[in-house]
Design a protein around this motif. Structure first.
Motif, PDB file in Angstrom:
ATOM      1  N   CYS A  44       0.833  -1.202   0.000  1.00  0.00           N
ATOM      2  CA  CYS A  44       0.000   0.000   0.000  1.00  0.00           C
ATOM      3  C   CYS A  44       0.871   1.255   0.000  1.00  0.00           C
ATOM      4  O   CYS A  44       1.773   1.389   0.828  1.00  0.00           O
ATOM      5  CB  CYS A  44      -0.912  -0.006   1.217  1.00  0.00           C
ATOM      6  SG  CYS A  44      -2.017   1.405   1.284  1.00  0.00           S
ATOM      7  N   LYS A  45       0.557   2.179  -0.947  1.00  0.00           N
ATOM      8  CA  LYS A  45       1.333   3.421  -1.027  1.00  0.00           C
ATOM      9  C   LYS A  45       0.944   4.398   0.073  1.00  0.00           C
ATOM     10  O   LYS A  45       1.667   5.346   0.358  1.00  0.00           O
ATOM     11  CB  LYS A  45       1.099   4.078  -2.394  1.00  0.00           C
ATOM     12  CG  LYS A  45       1.670   3.278  -3.548  1.00  0.00           C
ATOM     13  CD  LYS A  45       1.631   4.108  -4.828  1.00  0.00           C
ATOM     14  CE  LYS A  45       2.185   3.302  -5.997  1.00  0.00           C
ATOM     15  NZ  LYS A  45       1.107   2.555  -6.680  1.00  0.00           N
ATOM     16  N   LYS A  46      -0.214   4.168   0.672  1.00  0.00           N
ATOM     17  CA  LYS A  46      -0.708   5.114   1.671  1.00  0.00           C
ATOM     18  C   LYS A  46      -0.265   4.739   3.083  1.00  0.00           C
ATOM     19  O   LYS A  46       0.255   5.563   3.814  1.00  0.00           O
ATOM     20  CB  LYS A  46      -2.234   5.177   1.588  1.00  0.00           C
ATOM     21  CG  LYS A  46      -2.853   6.317   2.376  1.00  0.00           C
ATOM     22  CD  LYS A  46      -4.350   6.353   2.098  1.00  0.00           C
ATOM     23  CE  LYS A  46      -5.047   7.360   3.006  1.00  0.00           C
ATOM     24  NZ  LYS A  46      -6.511   7.304   2.830  1.00  0.00           N
ATOM     25  N   ASN A  49       0.906  -1.116   4.163  1.00  0.00           N
ATOM     26  CA  ASN A  49       0.469  -2.483   4.421  1.00  0.00           C
ATOM     27  C   ASN A  49       0.863  -3.384   3.251  1.00  0.00           C
ATOM     28  O   ASN A  49       0.632  -3.053   2.093  1.00  0.00           O
ATOM     29  CB  ASN A  49      -1.054  -2.487   4.612  1.00  0.00           C
ATOM     30  CG  ASN A  49      -1.590  -3.875   4.875  1.00  0.00           C
ATOM     31  OD1 ASN A  49      -0.944  -4.680   5.532  1.00  0.00           O
ATOM     32  ND2 ASN A  49      -2.782  -4.137   4.388  1.00  0.00           N
ATOM     33  N   ARG A  61      -7.469  -3.620  -3.448  1.00  0.00           N
ATOM     34  CA  ARG A  61      -7.783  -2.629  -2.431  1.00  0.00           C
ATOM     35  C   ARG A  61      -7.137  -3.013  -1.106  1.00  0.00           C
ATOM     36  O   ARG A  61      -7.231  -4.158  -0.666  1.00  0.00           O
ATOM     37  CB  ARG A  61      -9.298  -2.525  -2.265  1.00  0.00           C
ATOM     38  CG  ARG A  61      -9.762  -1.310  -1.534  1.00  0.00           C
ATOM     39  CD  ARG A  61     -11.274  -1.197  -1.584  1.00  0.00           C
ATOM     40  NE  ARG A  61     -11.788  -0.829  -2.901  1.00  0.00           N
ATOM     41  CZ  ARG A  61     -11.842   0.425  -3.363  1.00  0.00           C
ATOM     42  NH1 ARG A  61     -11.409   1.424  -2.620  1.00  0.00           N
ATOM     43  NH2 ARG A  61     -12.323   0.671  -4.550  1.00  0.00           N
ATOM     44  N   CYS A  62      -6.482  -2.047  -0.479  1.00  0.00           N
ATOM     45  CA  CYS A  62      -5.831  -2.266   0.812  1.00  0.00           C
ATOM     46  C   CYS A  62      -6.878  -2.603   1.866  1.00  0.00           C
ATOM     47  O   CYS A  62      -7.908  -1.950   1.969  1.00  0.00           O
ATOM     48  CB  CYS A  62      -5.052  -1.021   1.226  1.00  0.00           C
ATOM     49  SG  CYS A  62      -4.336  -1.139   2.872  1.00  0.00           S
ATOM     50  N   LYS A  67      -7.179   1.976  -0.020  1.00  0.00           N
ATOM     51  CA  LYS A  67      -6.580   2.555  -1.221  1.00  0.00           C
ATOM     52  C   LYS A  67      -6.302   1.458  -2.241  1.00  0.00           C
ATOM     53  O   LYS A  67      -5.882   0.372  -1.906  1.00  0.00           O
ATOM     54  CB  LYS A  67      -5.274   3.272  -0.848  1.00  0.00           C
ATOM     55  CG  LYS A  67      -4.576   3.866  -2.052  1.00  0.00           C
ATOM     56  CD  LYS A  67      -3.357   4.651  -1.650  1.00  0.00           C
ATOM     57  CE  LYS A  67      -2.505   5.041  -2.848  1.00  0.00           C
ATOM     58  NZ  LYS A  67      -3.282   5.580  -3.974  1.00  0.00           N
ATOM     59  N   ASN A  69      -4.071  -0.272  -5.024  1.00  0.00           N
ATOM     60  CA  ASN A  69      -2.633  -0.313  -5.218  1.00  0.00           C
ATOM     61  C   ASN A  69      -2.265  -1.171  -6.429  1.00  0.00           C
ATOM     62  O   ASN A  69      -2.948  -2.139  -6.745  1.00  0.00           O
ATOM     63  CB  ASN A  69      -1.941  -0.879  -3.977  1.00  0.00           C
ATOM     64  CG  ASN A  69      -2.104   0.027  -2.786  1.00  0.00           C
ATOM     65  OD1 ASN A  69      -1.480   1.061  -2.684  1.00  0.00           O
ATOM     66  ND2 ASN A  69      -2.981  -0.367  -1.871  1.00  0.00           N
TER      67      ASN A  69
END
Ligand SMILES: [Zn+2]
Length: 74
Positions: A44-46, A49, A61-62, A67, A69
């Motif tokens: 995950c870029k946000k 994770n 989706r994370c 988010k 990815n």
């Protein structure tokens, strides 16, 4: 041997057979399940994770923040 004792033995045998089947299927699932070679790894870029998803998924989706990815390419 009384009828109730016979039924108890029958139930115990049935439960034993069921648990043996359950143990075997669990072992088989562990051998082929989590270490799926075709699974894609996502980071995950946000929130950072790291998780896996099916190989036929382009974006995943994370599970923590939701988010979308791109898969990590090695
Ligand atoms: Zn995330």
């Amino acid at each position: 041997m009384s009828i109730s004792a016979l039924m108890l033995v029958y139930v115990a045998l049935a439960l034993g057979a069921l648990s043996v089947v359950g143990i075997f299927s669990e072992l088989r699932r562990r051998r082929f399940g989590p270490a799926h070679p075709e699974d894609r790894v996502f980071r995950c870029k946000k929130c950072g994770n790291v998780y896996t998803d099916d190989a036929d998924v382009d974006r995943s989706r994370c599970a923590q923040c939701g988010k979308l990815n791109e898969p990590v390419v090695y």
